[in-house]
Write a protein that holds these residues in place. Structure first.
Motif, PDB file in Angstrom:
ATOM      1  N   VAL A 223      -1.258  -8.888  -1.251  1.00 49.19           N
ATOM      2  CA  VAL A 223      -0.699  -7.813  -2.063  1.00 49.19           C
ATOM      3  C   VAL A 223       0.824  -7.861  -1.946  1.00 49.19           C
ATOM      4  O   VAL A 223       1.358  -8.154  -0.875  1.00 49.19           O
ATOM      5  CB  VAL A 223      -1.238  -6.445  -1.554  1.00 49.19           C
ATOM      6  N   CYS A 266      -0.539  -0.695  -0.873  1.00 50.60           N
ATOM      7  CA  CYS A 266      -0.188  -1.644   0.175  1.00 50.60           C
ATOM      8  C   CYS A 266      -1.052  -1.428   1.411  1.00 50.60           C
ATOM      9  O   CYS A 266      -1.138  -0.295   1.906  1.00 50.60           O
ATOM     10  CB  CYS A 266       1.291  -1.493   0.521  1.00 50.60           C
ATOM     11  N   ARG A 275      -1.524  -6.623  -6.708  1.00 49.55           N
ATOM     12  CA  ARG A 275      -2.252  -7.775  -6.184  1.00 49.55           C
ATOM     13  C   ARG A 275      -1.635  -9.067  -6.685  1.00 49.55           C
ATOM     14  O   ARG A 275      -1.042  -9.107  -7.761  1.00 49.55           O
ATOM     15  CB  ARG A 275      -3.697  -7.775  -6.703  1.00 49.55           C
TER      16      ARG A 275
END
Length: 640
Positions: A223, A266, A275
RNA sequence: GCCCCUGUGGCGGAAUUGGUAGACGCGCGGGAUUCAAAAUCCCGUUCCUUCUGGGAGUGUCGGUUCGAUUCCGACCGGGGGCACCA
C-alpha cells in the motif's frame, strides 16, 4: 534445453582484482575469466556508465559527449552488432600487478558493459577479438602470450584475428610453459595468497521485473501511504483479491481505473492510502502451480507432505517457447522452496517432452491487414483474394500459428465436418509430436475412411463372433492363429509406441492391424480369434477415438465403458514367430531372402544361404572370403 | 559471429539405434463393382534401365566397417536460441 538454460544462467568462474590508478591512487576493480593472459594486457577499459567515467566527464566535455554517444548506440540492439569498437583515453593509467614498472592506459570503451562483472576490464588483445579490434584501432601493443601447438615462438604472430584456442603460455614470466588451465589456477592462487585478488563466480542471468500493468496477475500486497511510504499489507488481510467488476474499455491498467478497489487505509497509520495497482507477472504463478495442483484443498499455498508424495512431475509436455523462462523459473522456485524446507523435492520435473509448434502460412491483404486462412480463395489464374471484401491477398512467411497474425485454423470446422474422433485421430496420425508441423488438411480423408472402416469391421464381422467371455479353443486353424498373433503383436507394439509418445507410429500399426482383421478367417477358433481381435482393436483405438470406441464396445455386447476396461496385455508367446526372414547379401547387396527357423544355428543358416540358387549365381567363379551371419537379421557373403 | 536442432519418394513421415531404406497414410496411375456416379474393394507407385534381370539412391564430398539414413571429419541448405557477458 538444459543447454539453453545453462547459457541463460551464464555461470563463469574467474578472478576479480583491483588495479591501482597511478594518478589518483584509486582502486579499479576488474573481473576476468582469463587471468592467465595478464601478461598480455595492454590497456584497461571501463564502461561509459562506470563511476570513474562519470566523474571524469564532469569536467571534460569531450568525454561527456563520448559517454552520451555510447548510451545512444547502446539502446538499439541491431546497431550494436555492427558498431565499431570505440574508446576514449581518460589520461589515467594503472599499475600492472606483476610488474610495477608497467603502466597500462585506461580507456572508456563502448563495448564494456556496466552491469556485468565490475564494469571494467583489462584487455589482452592477443587473446580476445574485441580487445584486438580496439588495440588495432588505437595502435596499442599486441603481445601474444598463448602459443598454439606446433607454432614457433619466434615466428608466431597475431594478425587481425585473436587466438583463443588452447596452447602453452609464453612471454608471461612465471607462467611460461604452463597450459591455460594451470596458468589460470596459478594466477588466482597467487592473487589470493598475496591478497590482491580473489576467485569469483559470475552470472549473466537477467533481472526478472515481476510487475506488470495488467489485470490478470496476482496483486502485489503493498500500500502506498503519503506519510509512511510503501507499507506491506498485514498478513491477516491476505490474500488480496482482484475486483471482478472491471472494465477493459479504456486502455491501460483496469485496476488503476477501478473506482474503489485501490482505495484503502494504511496498515501502519490508518490514514487513507492506495493499493499497488501493478500485478505480478504470471510466470510467478506458473512457477509453482503444480504444487497447488496436488493439494487443492490445503489452507496454505500447498501441503508439503502431499507435494513430496506426488512430485516431481514424471513427464512434462510443453512447447519450446517455454524452454527458458517458465521452466527455469519453476526450477528456481522449487529450489528456493526446498531451501526453506517447504518441500523435499529438488527439481519439479523429471522429464520434459517438447512439442513442436503448429505453423501456417500468413496472409495479408492489400490494406496490409492479416487475413484468416479460411477467408482466402484462389482465383483461376492462381492469384489469391479475400472472399468477404474481394481484396487481393498475398501469402507471406510460414509462421507459428498466432492470433495476432491470424494464421490460425479453427478446429471447429473440421470437427463439424468429420467429428471430433476423426479430427483427433488425424492430428495424431500425421507427424511425430516433437516436430514442428505445417498444418494441412490433406490426408484427413484417410482418417475418415479408417473411422468408417473399423466401424464396419465391428458391425459386420466376416465370421460369426463367439459369445462374450468364451474360452479360446486349444487348437486353432492357421488363419485364426495368424490373427491372434497379429492381435498380440499389435498390443505389444502400440503399448510401446504410446509409452514413447510415438502416436503416429501407433496409428500406422492400427492401420496394419485393421488390414489383418480384414483377411478371410476360417476353421477352428475363427469366431474366438475374431472377437479377440475386435475387442483388442476397440481398446487400442480407445485413447485416440474415444467416442467411436465406446460405440463399438457396445456393439460387441458390453454394457460397461471401454475406457474403464483394463488395457490389453500381450501374450508374449504369440508375439514371436517360429521362423524368421533373413536377407542374404553378396558383397553388401541383397540377392535373396530366406526363411529359417528362429533358433537355427549360425552354421545351418549359412548352409541354407549358400544353398540359394540366386546366391550361387552371384558367387560363381569367385572365392568366398568371409561369411557374416547375424541371426535374425542378415547373412553377408564376401566374395571376389 | 557463437551454440543447439534438422535435411530420407510428388507430400506427411517409418527403419527394432550399425543389419533387406521408403512401413503406414496422403496424392497419383490402373482395374473391379455400377446404367452412371458416390462409397467400397484389389493392383501398382524412389529414380534410371537394353526389364523373368541389372544399376544408382537417405543434402554434398570424404573416412571407419563385411555392411552406414544411423558413427567420424569438412562443406551446403532450413529452423531455433544467444548475442559486445571480459
Amino acid at each position: 534445453m538444459r543447454l539453453m538454460q545453462e547459457n541463460w544462467i551464464g555461470r563463469s568462474e574467474g578472478l576479480k582484482f583491483d588495479f591501482t590508478i597511478v594518478e589518483t591512487g584509486e582502486k579499479l576493480p576488474v573481473y576476468t575469466t582469463r587471468p592467465d593472459t595478464l601478461f598480455g594486457a595492454s590497456f584497461c577499459a571501463i564502461s561509459a556508465d562506470h563511476p570513474i567515467a562519470a566523474k571524469l566527464a564532469e569536467d571534460n566535455a569531450e568525454l561527456e559527449a563520448f559517454v552520451q554517444e555510447c548510451r545512444q548506440t547502446g539502446t538499439t540492439e541491431e546497431a550494436l552488432e555492427k558498431a565499431d569498437k570505440n574508446g576514449y583515453h581518460t589520461g589515467l593509467h594503472v599499475t600492472h600487478p606483476f610488474d610495477d614498472s608497467i603502466k597500462l592506459p585506461v580507456y572508456v570503451a563502448n563495448f564494456v558493459l556496466m552491469d556485468y562483472g565490475t564494469g571494467a576490464i583489462f584487455a589482452c588483445p592477443a587473446g580476445d577479438q574485441r580487445d584486438l579490434d580496439f588495440a588495432r584501432k588505437y595502435d596499442l601493443p599486441v603481445l601474444p602470450i598463448v602459443l598454439p601447438e606446433g607454432e614457433d615462438a619466434a615466428s608466431f604472430e597475431i594478425g587481425t584475428e585473436a587466438y583463443t584456442g588452447p596452447g602453452t603460455l609464453y612471454n608471461s614470466g612465471f607462467l611460461d610453459g604452463l597450459d591455460i588451465d594451470t596458468a589460470k589456477a596459478t594466477v588466482i592462487d597467487r592473487a589470493e595468497a598475496e591478497g590482491w585478488g580473489e576467485r569469483m563466480v559470475n552470472y549473466r542471468l537477467r533481472d526478472w521485473g515481476v510487475s506488470r500493468q495488467r489485470y490478470w496477475g496476482t496483486p502485489i500486497p503493498f500500500v502506498h501511504c503519503d506519510d509512511c511510504g510503501v507499507v506491506p499489507v498485514k498478513s491477516e488481510d491476505l490474500p488480496i483479491k482482484l475486483p471482478e467488476d472491471v472494465s477493459f474499455d479504456k486502455p491501460g491498467n483496469p485496476l488503476a481505473h477501478h473506482p474503489t478497489w485501490k482505495k484503502t487505509s494504511c496498515p501502519a497509520c490508518g490514514k487513507d492510502a492506495e493499493r499497488e495497482t501493478d500485478t505480478m507477472d504470471t510466470f510467478m504463478d506458473s512457477s509453482w502451480y503444480f504444487m497447488r495442483f496436488c493439494t487443492p484443498d490445503a489452507d496454505e499455498p500447498f501441503d508439503g507432505s502431499v507435494v513430496d508424495e506426488w512430485l516431481p512431475v514424471n513427464q512434462y509436455i510443453g512447447g519450446v517457447e517455454h524452454a527458458i523462462l517458465h521452466l527455469l523459473y519453476a526450477r528456481f522456485f522449487t529450489r528456493a522452496l526446498n531451501h526453506i524446507g517447504r518441500t523435499k523435492i529438488k527439481e519439479p520435473f523429471e522429464g520434459l517432452f517438447t512439442q513442436g509448434m503448429v505453423n501456417h502460412v500468413t496472409y495479408k491483404d492489400s490494406n496490409d491487414e492479416w487475413v484468416f486462412p479460411e477467408l482466402v480463395r484462389t482465383k483461376e489464374d492462381g492469384g489469391l483474394y479475400r472472399s468477404d471484401t474481394g481484396l487481393v491477398v498475398k501469402a507471406g512467411r510460414i509462421e507459428k500459428m498466432s492470433k495476432s497474425k491470424r494464421n490460425v485454423i479453427d478446429p471447429d470446422d473440421i470437427i463439424d465436418q468429420y467429428g471430433a474422433d476423426t479430427a483427433r485421430w488425424f492430428v495424431l496420425s500425421d507427424s511425430p509430436p516433437d516436430r514442428d508441423l505445417q498444418w494441412t488438411e490433406a490426408g484427413i480423408e484417410g482418417a475418415w475412411r479408417f473411422n468408417q472402416r473399423i466401424c464396419r469391421l465391428v458391425s459386420e464381422p466376416s465370421v460369426a463372433l463367439s459369445p462374450m467371455g468364451s474360452d479360446m479353443p486349444t487348437s486353432l486353424s492357421d488363419s485364426a492363429l495368424a490373427l491372434r498373433k497379429a492381435s498380440h503383436k499389435t498390443i505389444k507394439g502400440i503399448t510401446a509406441d504410446i509409452e514413447g509418445l510415438h502416436f503416429n507410429k501407433a496409428v500406422a500399426r492400427l492401420y496394419e492391424f485393421a488390414a489383418a482383421i480384414s483377411v478371410k478367417l476360417e476353421g477352428a477358433g475363427a469366431g474366438e480369434a475374431m472377437r479377440e481381435a475386435l475387442e483388442t482393436l476397440v481398446l487400442l483405438v480407445c485413447p485416440m477415438m474415444p467416442h467411436l470406441a465406446e460405440e463399438m464396445w457396445q456393439q460387441l455386447g458390453y454394457e460397461t465403458l471401454a475406457s474403464n476396461a483394463p488395457w490389453p496385455k500381450a501374450e508374449e508367446a504369440l508375439t514371436v514367430d517360429a521362423t524368421v526372414k533373413m536377407a542374404v547379401l553378396v558383397n553388401g547387396k541383397v540377392r535373396d531372402t530366406i526363411e529359417v527357423a528362429k533358433d537355427m544355428s549360425k552354421e545351418d543358416v549359412e548352409a541354407v544361404a549358400m544353398g540359394s540358387e540366386k546366391v550361387q549365381s552371384f558367387i560363381e567363379g569367385k572365392t568366398v572370403r568371409k561369411v557374416i551371419v547375424v541371426l535374425g537379421r542378415i547373412v553377408n557373403i564376401v566374395a571376389n
